[in-house]
Design a protein around this motif. Sequence first.
Motif, PDB file in Angstrom:
ATOM      1  N   MET A   1     -28.424 -11.918   8.176  1.00 13.41           N
ATOM      2  CA  MET A   1     -28.287 -12.201   6.748  1.00 13.41           C
ATOM      3  C   MET A   1     -27.008 -12.997   6.517  1.00 13.41           C
ATOM      4  O   MET A   1     -25.968 -12.693   7.106  1.00 13.41           O
ATOM      5  CB  MET A   1     -28.233 -10.885   5.947  1.00 13.41           C
ATOM      6  N   ALA A   2     -27.089 -14.024   5.677  1.00 13.78           N
ATOM      7  CA  ALA A   2     -25.914 -14.838   5.357  1.00 13.78           C
ATOM      8  C   ALA A   2     -24.854 -13.981   4.676  1.00 13.78           C
ATOM      9  O   ALA A   2     -25.160 -13.067   3.905  1.00 13.78           O
ATOM     10  CB  ALA A   2     -26.317 -15.999   4.459  1.00 13.78           C
ATOM     11  N   GLN A   3     -23.609 -14.284   4.986  1.00 15.17           N
ATOM     12  CA  GLN A   3     -22.519 -13.528   4.390  1.00 15.17           C
ATOM     13  C   GLN A   3     -22.435 -13.793   2.906  1.00 15.17           C
ATOM     14  O   GLN A   3     -22.583 -14.916   2.439  1.00 15.17           O
ATOM     15  CB  GLN A   3     -21.189 -13.907   5.051  1.00 15.17           C
ATOM     16  N   ARG A   4     -22.203 -12.735   2.162  1.00 12.27           N
ATOM     17  CA  ARG A   4     -22.058 -12.870   0.712  1.00 12.27           C
ATOM     18  C   ARG A   4     -20.576 -12.956   0.346  1.00 12.27           C
ATOM     19  O   ARG A   4     -19.715 -12.429   1.047  1.00 12.27           O
ATOM     20  CB  ARG A   4     -22.691 -11.680  -0.008  1.00 12.27           C
ATOM     21  N   HIS A   5     -20.298 -13.623  -0.770  1.00 13.74           N
ATOM     22  CA  HIS A   5     -18.953 -13.653  -1.342  1.00 13.74           C
ATOM     23  C   HIS A   5     -19.095 -13.121  -2.767  1.00 13.74           C
ATOM     24  O   HIS A   5     -19.504 -13.846  -3.673  1.00 13.74           O
ATOM     25  CB  HIS A   5     -18.383 -15.068  -1.316  1.00 13.74           C
ATOM     26  N   LEU A   6     -18.786 -11.846  -2.926  1.00  9.66           N
ATOM     27  CA  LEU A   6     -19.116 -11.129  -4.150  1.00  9.66           C
ATOM     28  C   LEU A   6     -17.934 -11.082  -5.113  1.00  9.66           C
ATOM     29  O   LEU A   6     -16.814 -10.722  -4.731  1.00  9.66           O
ATOM     30  CB  LEU A   6     -19.555  -9.703  -3.809  1.00  9.66           C
ATOM     31  N   TYR A   7     -18.213 -11.427  -6.354  1.00  7.86           N
ATOM     32  CA  TYR A   7     -17.225 -11.393  -7.421  1.00  7.86           C
ATOM     33  C   TYR A   7     -17.832 -10.703  -8.639  1.00  7.86           C
ATOM     34  O   TYR A   7     -19.032 -10.819  -8.898  1.00  7.86           O
ATOM     35  CB  TYR A   7     -16.790 -12.814  -7.817  1.00  7.86           C
ATOM     36  N   ILE A   8     -16.969 -10.004  -9.362  1.00  8.91           N
ATOM     37  CA  ILE A   8     -17.370  -9.388 -10.625  1.00  8.91           C
ATOM     38  C   ILE A   8     -16.711 -10.152 -11.768  1.00  8.91           C
ATOM     39  O   ILE A   8     -15.533 -10.511 -11.684  1.00  8.91           O
ATOM     40  CB  ILE A   8     -16.975  -7.897 -10.664  1.00  8.91           C
ATOM     41  N   GLY A   9     -17.477 -10.411 -12.812  1.00 11.19           N
ATOM     42  CA  GLY A   9     -16.942 -11.036 -14.020  1.00 11.19           C
ATOM     43  C   GLY A   9     -17.001 -10.063 -15.171  1.00 11.19           C
ATOM     44  O   GLY A   9     -18.003  -9.352 -15.350  1.00 11.19           O
ATOM     45  N   ILE A  19     -18.386  -4.644 -23.628  1.00 10.21           N
ATOM     46  CA  ILE A  19     -17.902  -5.165 -22.347  1.00 10.21           C
ATOM     47  C   ILE A  19     -19.120  -5.598 -21.541  1.00 10.21           C
ATOM     48  O   ILE A  19     -20.017  -4.799 -21.286  1.00 10.21           O
ATOM     49  CB  ILE A  19     -17.121  -4.098 -21.569  1.00 10.21           C
ATOM     50  N   ASP A  20     -19.147  -6.860 -21.155  1.00 11.43           N
ATOM     51  CA  ASP A  20     -20.205  -7.385 -20.306  1.00 11.43           C
ATOM     52  C   ASP A  20     -19.672  -7.513 -18.887  1.00 11.43           C
ATOM     53  O   ASP A  20     -18.572  -8.030 -18.679  1.00 11.43           O
ATOM     54  CB  ASP A  20     -20.673  -8.756 -20.792  1.00 11.43           C
ATOM     55  N   ALA A  21     -20.449  -7.050 -17.917  1.00  9.46           N
ATOM     56  CA  ALA A  21     -20.032  -7.104 -16.515  1.00  9.46           C
ATOM     57  C   ALA A  21     -21.180  -7.631 -15.670  1.00  9.46           C
ATOM     58  O   ALA A  21     -22.343  -7.258 -15.883  1.00  9.46           O
ATOM     59  CB  ALA A  21     -19.629  -5.716 -16.021  1.00  9.46           C
ATOM     60  N   VAL A  22     -20.846  -8.506 -14.728  1.00  7.19           N
ATOM     61  CA  VAL A  22     -21.862  -9.031 -13.808  1.00  7.19           C
ATOM     62  C   VAL A  22     -21.309  -9.014 -12.388  1.00  7.19           C
ATOM     63  O   VAL A  22     -20.097  -9.109 -12.176  1.00  7.19           O
ATOM     64  CB  VAL A  22     -22.282 -10.471 -14.166  1.00  7.19           C
ATOM     65  N   LEU A  23     -22.211  -8.901 -11.433  1.00  5.24           N
ATOM     66  CA  LEU A  23     -21.898  -9.059 -10.023  1.00  5.24           C
ATOM     67  C   LEU A  23     -22.575 -10.330  -9.545  1.00  5.24           C
ATOM     68  O   LEU A  23     -23.786 -10.511  -9.737  1.00  5.24           O
ATOM     69  CB  LEU A  23     -22.405  -7.863  -9.207  1.00  5.24           C
ATOM     70  N   VAL A  24     -21.796 -11.228  -8.940  1.00  6.27           N
ATOM     71  CA  VAL A  24     -22.277 -12.553  -8.572  1.00  6.27           C
ATOM     72  C   VAL A  24     -22.018 -12.813  -7.097  1.00  6.27           C
ATOM     73  O   VAL A  24     -20.941 -12.470  -6.577  1.00  6.27           O
ATOM     74  CB  VAL A  24     -21.574 -13.636  -9.423  1.00  6.27           C
ATOM     75  N   ASP A  25     -22.996 -13.412  -6.428  1.00  2.00           N
ATOM     76  CA  ASP A  25     -22.809 -13.883  -5.055  1.00  2.00           C
ATOM     77  C   ASP A  25     -22.445 -15.355  -5.114  1.00  2.00           C
ATOM     78  O   ASP A  25     -23.287 -16.211  -5.399  1.00  2.00           O
ATOM     79  CB  ASP A  25     -24.088 -13.685  -4.243  1.00  2.00           C
ATOM     80  N   MET A  26     -21.177 -15.661  -4.844  1.00  2.00           N
ATOM     81  CA  MET A  26     -20.705 -17.034  -4.927  1.00  2.00           C
ATOM     82  C   MET A  26     -21.050 -17.839  -3.678  1.00  2.00           C
ATOM     83  O   MET A  26     -20.828 -19.049  -3.644  1.00  2.00           O
ATOM     84  CB  MET A  26     -19.193 -17.061  -5.161  1.00  2.00           C
ATOM     85  N   ALA A  27     -21.591 -17.191  -2.638  1.00  2.71           N
ATOM     86  CA  ALA A  27     -21.980 -17.919  -1.427  1.00  2.71           C
ATOM     87  C   ALA A  27     -23.280 -18.676  -1.632  1.00  2.71           C
ATOM     88  O   ALA A  27     -23.586 -19.596  -0.879  1.00  2.71           O
ATOM     89  CB  ALA A  27     -22.099 -16.960  -0.246  1.00  2.71           C
ATOM     90  N   SER A  28     -24.048 -18.293  -2.650  1.00  2.26           N
ATOM     91  CA  SER A  28     -25.313 -18.971  -2.927  1.00  2.26           C
ATOM     92  C   SER A  28     -25.047 -20.281  -3.667  1.00  2.26           C
ATOM     93  O   SER A  28     -24.023 -20.447  -4.318  1.00  2.26           O
ATOM     94  CB  SER A  28     -26.209 -18.082  -3.793  1.00  2.26           C
ATOM     95  N   SER A  29     -25.966 -21.204  -3.575  1.00  2.19           N
ATOM     96  CA  SER A  29     -25.862 -22.458  -4.315  1.00  2.19           C
ATOM     97  C   SER A  29     -27.187 -22.707  -5.036  1.00  2.19           C
ATOM     98  O   SER A  29     -28.197 -23.010  -4.392  1.00  2.19           O
ATOM     99  CB  SER A  29     -25.543 -23.619  -3.373  1.00  2.19           C
TER     100      SER A  29
END
Length: 364
Positions: A1-9, A19-29
């Motif tokens: 599996m490709a490595q993920r780069h996870l960030y929360i906004g 309060i809005d919260a998201v989890l995002v994989d920044m490794a995807s394009s």
Amino acid sequence: MAQRHLYIGLMTGTSLDGIDAVLVDMASSPPQLLASLGAPLPSVLRAQLLQLQSPAHDEIHLAQLAANAHSLACAEVVKALLQTTPYQASDIQAIGNHGQTIRHRPELGYTLQIGNHALLAEHTGITVVGDFRSRDVAAGGQGAPLVPAFHHALFASPNQNRVILNIGGIANLSWLGQHQPVSGFDSGPGNVLMDGWIHQHLGAHYDADGAWAASGQILPDLLADMLTEPFFALSAPKSTGRDLFHQAWLDQHLAGRNDKPADVQATLCALTANSISQAILSQGTPDEVLVCGGGAHNQQLMRLLAEQLPCPVSSSASVGIHPDWVEAFAFAWLAERCITGQSANLPAVTGAQGPRILGAIWPN
């Protein structure tokens, strides 16, 4: 599996609705939204933040207490978000936390978003990136809007001239043209005046579906008077907030009048629609307008925009991103830009002297 780069906004906007919260994989394009969660602001904290929108006695002390409470509430939302996923705090690169704007005075060289980012890092065990706007202001910019670069990364189309319209408390737009640089600016009030008016008269925090506005009649003379506000005629770059569009501003325009409250609400909805439409059309004629933020749920506002704009107007959900999560998504993206040392402002949008890396880092 490709490595993920996870960030929360994290985002709490001008509307102060939650309060809005998201989890995002920044490794995807393009980046991939993995999880999202919304939570109402605690009522005491909401009242504190509303009080801080205007000068008050001992406000430095009050602001620090509110910043602590804001960050503790955000920490609980982050923990709840992670519980909906297979990930742990140690898997997350950073949290991008906008904080809560209580003053925005770029013409005086400052903007202030409170939030105790050190406390948030301490309670989540995750690196925090915050204070995104100050560097742009220091470079001579407005510090807002910061989202056009993100909107371009997520929504740009090679076949269409798109406008991304965020309607929170304040409305801002990003013009994504096929053959021109990205542009964007605040157009004026979004929900802020409507929210305040319905709270004053009905005790609600917002006009659900725009139903109260739809029940009233637009007052043409009042609308014309409000549209004389000089901000609307300013050229970009420009930004605004509760520092301008607040209850006292509305009271000035209502002085000596005795209108039905529902008619005032209908006119405030029309003010938002008209000022947005004028702002968009001042830049050209887009092929479509995609709406995000709480205003996307206001059916009366969406109807007015569709009537006034010569192109399709739809929610950002039509391209796969729920309107409630776009701004929080943007601050995850901004956090990744800061952590990786990449500029994130657009000088043509904010008026800054050049590209700048935005944000300060509180390491875990």
